[in-house]
Design a protein around this motif. Structure first.
Motif, PDB file in Angstrom:
ATOM      1  N   ASN A  84      62.406  23.596  44.513  1.00 14.19           N
ATOM      2  CA  ASN A  84      62.848  22.279  43.955  1.00 14.19           C
ATOM      3  C   ASN A  84      64.186  22.348  43.318  1.00 14.19           C
ATOM      4  O   ASN A  84      64.441  21.356  42.490  1.00 14.19           O
ATOM      5  CB  ASN A  84      61.856  21.561  43.189  1.00 14.19           C
ATOM      6  CG  ASN A  84      60.625  21.218  43.956  1.00 14.19           C
ATOM      7  OD1 ASN A  84      60.585  20.829  45.180  1.00 14.19           O
ATOM      8  ND2 ASN A  84      59.380  21.377  43.358  1.00 14.19           N
ATOM      9  N   PHE A  85      64.914  23.558  43.062  1.00 17.38           N
ATOM     10  CA  PHE A  85      65.995  23.787  42.365  1.00 17.38           C
ATOM     11  C   PHE A  85      67.268  22.517  42.843  1.00 17.38           C
ATOM     12  O   PHE A  85      67.214  22.213  44.130  1.00 17.38           O
ATOM     13  CB  PHE A  85      66.520  24.946  42.620  1.00 17.38           C
ATOM     14  CG  PHE A  85      67.590  25.513  41.374  1.00 17.38           C
ATOM     15  CD1 PHE A  85      67.514  25.272  40.345  1.00 17.38           C
ATOM     16  CD2 PHE A  85      68.893  25.756  42.233  1.00 17.38           C
ATOM     17  CE1 PHE A  85      68.573  25.715  39.353  1.00 17.38           C
ATOM     18  CE2 PHE A  85      69.910  26.010  41.326  1.00 17.38           C
ATOM     19  CZ  PHE A  85      70.008  26.016  39.912  1.00 17.38           C
ATOM     20  N   ASP A  86      68.113  22.242  42.144  1.00 16.07           N
ATOM     21  CA  ASP A  86      69.057  21.302  42.389  1.00 16.07           C
ATOM     22  C   ASP A  86      69.931  21.801  43.808  1.00 16.07           C
ATOM     23  O   ASP A  86      70.335  20.653  44.453  1.00 16.07           O
ATOM     24  CB  ASP A  86      70.170  21.068  41.432  1.00 16.07           C
ATOM     25  CG  ASP A  86      69.507  20.456  40.251  1.00 16.07           C
ATOM     26  OD1 ASP A  86      68.422  19.646  40.241  1.00 16.07           O
ATOM     27  OD2 ASP A  86      70.124  20.627  39.082  1.00 16.07           O
ATOM     28  N   ASP A 116      74.415  30.962  42.910  1.00 17.51           N
ATOM     29  CA  ASP A 116      73.459  29.873  43.267  1.00 17.51           C
ATOM     30  C   ASP A 116      71.977  30.792  43.125  1.00 17.51           C
ATOM     31  O   ASP A 116      70.867  30.060  42.772  1.00 17.51           O
ATOM     32  CB  ASP A 116      73.647  29.153  44.508  1.00 17.51           C
ATOM     33  CG  ASP A 116      75.017  28.260  44.557  1.00 17.51           C
ATOM     34  OD1 ASP A 116      75.397  28.019  43.638  1.00 17.51           O
ATOM     35  OD2 ASP A 116      75.537  27.947  45.720  1.00 17.51           O
ATOM     36  N   ARG A 120      68.971  29.745  40.616  1.00 18.66           N
ATOM     37  CA  ARG A 120      67.694  29.385  40.906  1.00 18.66           C
ATOM     38  C   ARG A 120      66.609  30.257  40.807  1.00 18.66           C
ATOM     39  O   ARG A 120      65.456  29.980  40.207  1.00 18.66           O
ATOM     40  CB  ARG A 120      67.785  29.410  42.668  1.00 18.66           C
ATOM     41  CG  ARG A 120      66.277  28.760  43.293  1.00 18.66           C
ATOM     42  CD  ARG A 120      66.464  28.848  44.823  1.00 18.66           C
ATOM     43  NE  ARG A 120      67.381  28.091  45.413  1.00 18.66           N
ATOM     44  CZ  ARG A 120      68.718  28.426  45.989  1.00 18.66           C
ATOM     45  NH1 ARG A 120      68.816  29.648  46.111  1.00 18.66           N
ATOM     46  NH2 ARG A 120      69.478  27.438  46.288  1.00 18.66           N
TER      47      ARG A 120
END
Length: 135
Positions: A84-86, A116, A120
């Protein structure tokens, strides 16, 4: 400072870890304390997480890998934060899980910007902190 060095330093900052540069990538040295409770025994150990990125390209992409040891009760919180990370997971994401009654080994692999991947992973490890205060 090269693009690889700059990226490695940002990864180190995101994961609060030390780094070791390689020819075309980076080894990340991060430790995690793991407390394992069985029916009659208690083990506490400090583990070095296996995190790296290699084949760093000029466009900023690299092959990112992590092998994370978790307690079985930590797996849902970790994987929820990871998924569910952005920043969405890349389409080539690979995950493999090995389990036994007391520990889970989660293998993660992506091709994306190492920053990234590190962000995460950091968010997923931070999701475990409330669980650590309970045990």
């Amino acid at each position: 400072m090269t693009q690889l060095e700059e990226t490695a330093n940002e990864v180190a900052s995101l994961l609060d870890a030390e780094i070791e540069l390689t020819e075309n990538g980076c080894l990340v040295k991060k430790k995690r304390r793991l407390d394992i409770h069985t029916e009659q025994k208690y083990f506490s150990c400090i583990l070095e997480l296996d995190i790296s990125f290699k084949n760093f390209k000029k466009n900023g992409l690299a092959m990112n890998k992590a092998e994370i040891l978790l307690l079985p009760e930590e797996l849902p919180a970790f994987t929820a934060a990871w998924s569910n990370f952005d920043i969405p997971l890349p389409v080539n994401f690979k995950q493999r899980c090995e389990t036994n009654p007391n520990i889970v080994c989660l293998h993660l692999e992506t091709t994306e910007c190492p920053k990234d991947f590190a962000a995460r992973l950091s968010a997923s490890l931070h999701a475990l902190e409330p669980l650590e205060s309970i045990s």
